[in-house]
Design a protein around this motif. Structure first.
Motif, PDB file in Angstrom:
ATOM      1  N   LEU A 136      51.804  89.698  16.470  1.00 47.12           N
ATOM      2  CA  LEU A 136      52.612  90.607  15.401  1.00 47.12           C
ATOM      3  C   LEU A 136      53.102  91.718  15.834  1.00 47.12           C
ATOM      4  CD1 LEU A 136      50.015  89.677  12.532  1.00 47.12           C
ATOM      5  CD2 LEU A 136      52.074  88.467  13.371  1.00 47.12           C
ATOM      6  N   SER A 137      53.501  92.078  17.321  1.00 48.44           N
ATOM      7  CA  SER A 137      53.549  93.129  17.692  1.00 48.44           C
ATOM      8  C   SER A 137      55.318  93.011  17.842  1.00 48.44           C
ATOM      9  CB  SER A 137      53.356  93.304  19.329  1.00 48.44           C
ATOM     10  OG  SER A 137      53.863  92.271  19.930  1.00 48.44           O
ATOM     11  N   VAL A 138      55.967  94.256  18.114  1.00 48.18           N
ATOM     12  CA  VAL A 138      57.620  94.374  18.411  1.00 48.18           C
ATOM     13  C   VAL A 138      58.098  93.219  19.420  1.00 48.18           C
ATOM     14  CG1 VAL A 138      59.594  95.671  18.731  1.00 48.18           C
ATOM     15  CG2 VAL A 138      57.645  96.600  17.263  1.00 48.18           C
ATOM     16  N   PRO A 139      57.552  93.198  20.541  1.00 49.91           N
ATOM     17  CA  PRO A 139      58.047  92.245  21.583  1.00 49.91           C
ATOM     18  C   PRO A 139      57.807  90.852  20.930  1.00 49.91           C
ATOM     19  CG  PRO A 139      56.769  93.902  22.541  1.00 49.91           C
ATOM     20  CD  PRO A 139      56.606  93.940  21.194  1.00 49.91           C
ATOM     21  N   ALA A 140      56.797  90.641  20.206  1.00 57.55           N
ATOM     22  CA  ALA A 140      56.309  89.225  19.797  1.00 57.55           C
ATOM     23  C   ALA A 140      57.397  88.801  18.709  1.00 57.55           C
ATOM     24  CB  ALA A 140      55.136  88.990  19.094  1.00 57.55           C
ATOM     25  N   LEU A 141      57.941  90.064  17.835  1.00 62.56           N
ATOM     26  CA  LEU A 141      58.903  89.571  16.994  1.00 62.56           C
ATOM     27  C   LEU A 141      60.303  89.435  17.517  1.00 62.56           C
ATOM     28  CD1 LEU A 141      60.182  89.801  14.022  1.00 62.56           C
ATOM     29  CD2 LEU A 141      60.176  92.281  14.186  1.00 62.56           C
ATOM     30  N   HIS A 238      54.973  90.673  27.461  1.00 62.73           N
ATOM     31  CA  HIS A 238      55.174  92.265  27.330  1.00 62.73           C
ATOM     32  C   HIS A 238      54.160  92.924  27.893  1.00 62.73           C
ATOM     33  CE1 HIS A 238      53.279  90.411  23.466  1.00 62.73           C
ATOM     34  NE2 HIS A 238      52.475  91.359  23.426  1.00 62.73           N
ATOM     35  N   GLY A 239      53.746  92.636  29.344  1.00 56.24           N
ATOM     36  CA  GLY A 239      52.894  93.460  29.858  1.00 56.24           C
ATOM     37  C   GLY A 239      53.270  94.684  30.449  1.00 56.24           C
ATOM     38  N   ALA A 242      54.277  96.593  37.048  1.00 53.05           N
ATOM     39  CA  ALA A 242      55.631  96.901  37.645  1.00 53.05           C
ATOM     40  C   ALA A 242      55.903  96.083  38.831  1.00 53.05           C
ATOM     41  CB  ALA A 242      55.674  98.307  38.172  1.00 53.05           C
ATOM     42  N   GLU A 243      54.862  95.474  39.509  1.00 51.53           N
ATOM     43  CA  GLU A 243      55.326  94.522  40.841  1.00 51.53           C
ATOM     44  C   GLU A 243      55.192  93.246  40.326  1.00 51.53           C
ATOM     45  OE1 GLU A 243      53.004  93.324  44.842  1.00 51.53           O
ATOM     46  OE2 GLU A 243      51.832  94.861  43.633  1.00 51.53           O
ATOM     47  N   GLU A 244      54.545  92.757  39.457  1.00 49.96           N
ATOM     48  CA  GLU A 244      54.628  91.354  39.058  1.00 49.96           C
ATOM     49  C   GLU A 244      55.654  90.939  37.991  1.00 49.96           C
ATOM     50  OE1 GLU A 244      52.872  90.252  42.081  1.00 49.96           O
ATOM     51  OE2 GLU A 244      52.831  88.721  40.674  1.00 49.96           O
ATOM     52  N   GLY A 245      55.991  91.948  37.037  1.00 45.00           N
ATOM     53  CA  GLY A 245      56.867  91.675  35.997  1.00 45.00           C
ATOM     54  C   GLY A 245      55.946  91.963  34.709  1.00 45.00           C
ATOM     55  N   PRO A 246      56.747  92.103  33.517  1.00 46.44           N
ATOM     56  CA  PRO A 246      56.068  92.367  32.274  1.00 46.44           C
ATOM     57  C   PRO A 246      55.516  91.052  31.574  1.00 46.44           C
ATOM     58  CG  PRO A 246      58.462  92.217  31.963  1.00 46.44           C
ATOM     59  CD  PRO A 246      58.163  92.001  33.263  1.00 46.44           C
ATOM     60  N   LEU A 247      54.271  90.450  32.085  1.00 45.77           N
ATOM     61  CA  LEU A 247      54.029  89.448  31.775  1.00 45.77           C
ATOM     62  C   LEU A 247      52.793  89.590  30.746  1.00 45.77           C
ATOM     63  CD1 LEU A 247      53.654  86.489  34.488  1.00 45.77           C
ATOM     64  CD2 LEU A 247      55.370  86.904  32.544  1.00 45.77           C
ATOM     65  N   ARG A 266      61.600  88.261  27.405  1.00 43.27           N
ATOM     66  CA  ARG A 266      61.045  89.344  27.794  1.00 43.27           C
ATOM     67  C   ARG A 266      61.069  90.515  26.912  1.00 43.27           C
ATOM     68  NH1 ARG A 266      59.110  87.763  32.509  1.00 43.27           N
ATOM     69  NH2 ARG A 266      60.519  86.342  33.532  1.00 43.27           N
ATOM     70  N   ALA A 267      60.176  91.489  26.754  1.00 44.70           N
ATOM     71  CA  ALA A 267      59.864  92.502  25.825  1.00 44.70           C
ATOM     72  C   ALA A 267      61.224  93.267  25.744  1.00 44.70           C
ATOM     73  CB  ALA A 267      58.794  93.300  26.117  1.00 44.70           C
ATOM     74  N   SER A 268      61.620  93.748  27.034  1.00 43.66           N
ATOM     75  CA  SER A 268      62.896  94.511  27.163  1.00 43.66           C
ATOM     76  C   SER A 268      64.025  93.824  28.007  1.00 43.66           C
ATOM     77  CB  SER A 268      62.653  95.732  27.638  1.00 43.66           C
ATOM     78  OG  SER A 268      61.907  95.561  28.722  1.00 43.66           O
ATOM     79  N   GLY A 269      65.310  94.573  28.003  1.00 43.79           N
ATOM     80  CA  GLY A 269      66.130  93.861  29.093  1.00 43.79           C
ATOM     81  C   GLY A 269      67.313  93.229  28.387  1.00 43.79           C
ATOM     82  N   PRO A 270      68.112  92.171  29.009  1.00 44.46           N
ATOM     83  CA  PRO A 270      69.059  91.142  28.320  1.00 44.46           C
ATOM     84  C   PRO A 270      68.429  90.406  27.395  1.00 44.46           C
ATOM     85  CG  PRO A 270      69.395  91.455  30.667  1.00 44.46           C
ATOM     86  CD  PRO A 270      68.038  92.122  30.485  1.00 44.46           C
ATOM     87  N   SER A 271      69.188  90.074  26.059  1.00 39.16           N
ATOM     88  CA  SER A 271      68.810  89.361  24.995  1.00 39.16           C
ATOM     89  C   SER A 271      69.564  88.297  24.834  1.00 39.16           C
ATOM     90  CB  SER A 271      68.258  90.401  23.902  1.00 39.16           C
ATOM     91  OG  SER A 271      68.311  89.560  22.618  1.00 39.16           O
ATOM     92  N   LEU A 272      69.490  87.216  24.130  1.00 38.14           N
ATOM     93  CA  LEU A 272      70.271  86.324  23.918  1.00 38.14           C
ATOM     94  C   LEU A 272      70.717  86.263  22.354  1.00 38.14           C
ATOM     95  CD1 LEU A 272      69.044  83.179  25.612  1.00 38.14           C
ATOM     96  CD2 LEU A 272      70.726  84.735  26.695  1.00 38.14           C
TER      97      LEU A 272
END
Length: 280
Positions: A136-141, A238-239, A242-247, A266-272
């Motif tokens: 129920l977080s913003v990235p999950a939305l 949405h982790g 920085a090295e492994e990516g935002p998982l 992804r929690a941020s970056g390009p969106s579709l």
């Protein structure tokens, strides 16, 4: 609605990834990029006629040279401004989780844009039920909005799963006693928040079924996905590594266990998502 200008298929245009990528390219009006992989790495024919494959179905830019490393794939994604990467699971190993292979592990951990990992299926329209785990977080939305767009694209239904972490009691306060009833206080709160979370799907006219479970989030999500009638899992990463990516820890554990097709957002970056969805 999904918006993509460039979709990259990692594998043969006649593989499951090629079929799915071509279908998405047709429906979104995107240019299809096909990057054949070395033999034995998640590529192979599905019995389709070469003249009716992905390259004939949509405008396509075919990369003739084989990538020598995952770094080359990631570099191409940036240089060609790819919006979505579609990859196969290995043909010779049966259903495997995304973190079980070098390629899909690198894609899920290092790419900053959506990744679609498919299974060996001839019919892209076989996707009829989506699973969206959510905290129920913003990235999950953001992931749920992508799932709504995918559901509209495939005429599919959505199962939304929210897991309430079990917490041991140290004292029986009045609030604790409420939590020991048939329907706990935390569950009632979770259902209220979940109803608000699902309003966008209901407004879009999508069939959405909410589910509340208790326990460890990764365990419950993995069990639901692997045992249920799930055609595609839409998961938010949405982790903060920085090295492994935002998982994130829950996403990492789920990706190591679930063998269903995956659409990772992804929690941020390009969106579709198009401007109307982003504005919402």
């Amino acid at each position: 609605m999904l918006h993509a200008a460039h979709i990259l298929c990692l594998g043969s245009s006649m593989s499951a990834a090629g079929t799915q990528a071509a279908q998405l390219a047709r429906r979104t009006g995107a240019t299809l990029h096909v990057m054949p992989l070395p033999s034995g790495r998640a590529a192979g024919p599905t019995g389709s006629d070469p003249g009716s494959g992905a390259e004939a179905a949509v405008p396509a830019h075919v990369v003739e040279t084989q990538p020598r490393s995952v770094t080359a794939v990631l570099q191409y994604v940036g240089d060609a401004d790819i919006d979505l990467v579609v990859a196969d699971t290995p043909l010779d190993r049966g259903p495997v989780p995304p973190l079980a292979t070098d390629l899909t592990r690198a894609l899920t951990r290092r790419l900053d844009r959506p990744v679609f990992i498919v299974e060996r299926q001839d019919d892209p329209d076989a996707i009829q039920r989506l699973l969206v785990p959510t905290d129920l977080s913003v990235p999950a939305l953001r992931a749920f909005r992508h799932a709504v767009a995918l559901a509209r694209l495939y005429d599919a239904a959505i199962d939304v799963l929210h897991v309430i972490e079990s917490v041991p009691y140290v004292a029986l306060t009045p609030t604790d006693r409420l939590s020991l009833g048939a329907t706990t206080l935390s569950e009632r709160r979770g259902r209220r928040r979940l109803r608000a979370f699902l309003q966008e799907g209901e407004a879009a006219g999508i069939q959405v079924q909410p589910h509340i479970m208790r326990g460890a989030a990764a365990d419950q999500i993995s069990r639901f996905a692997n045992q249920g009638d799930v055609d595609l899992m839409v998961l938010s990463a949405h982790g903060s590594d920085a090295e492994e990516g935002p998982l994130g820890p829950v996403c990492t554990r789920v990706l190591g266990r679930v063998t269903r097709p995956l659409f990772l957002v992804r929690a941020s970056g390009p969106s579709l998502l198009g401007p109307p969805d982003d504005a919402a």
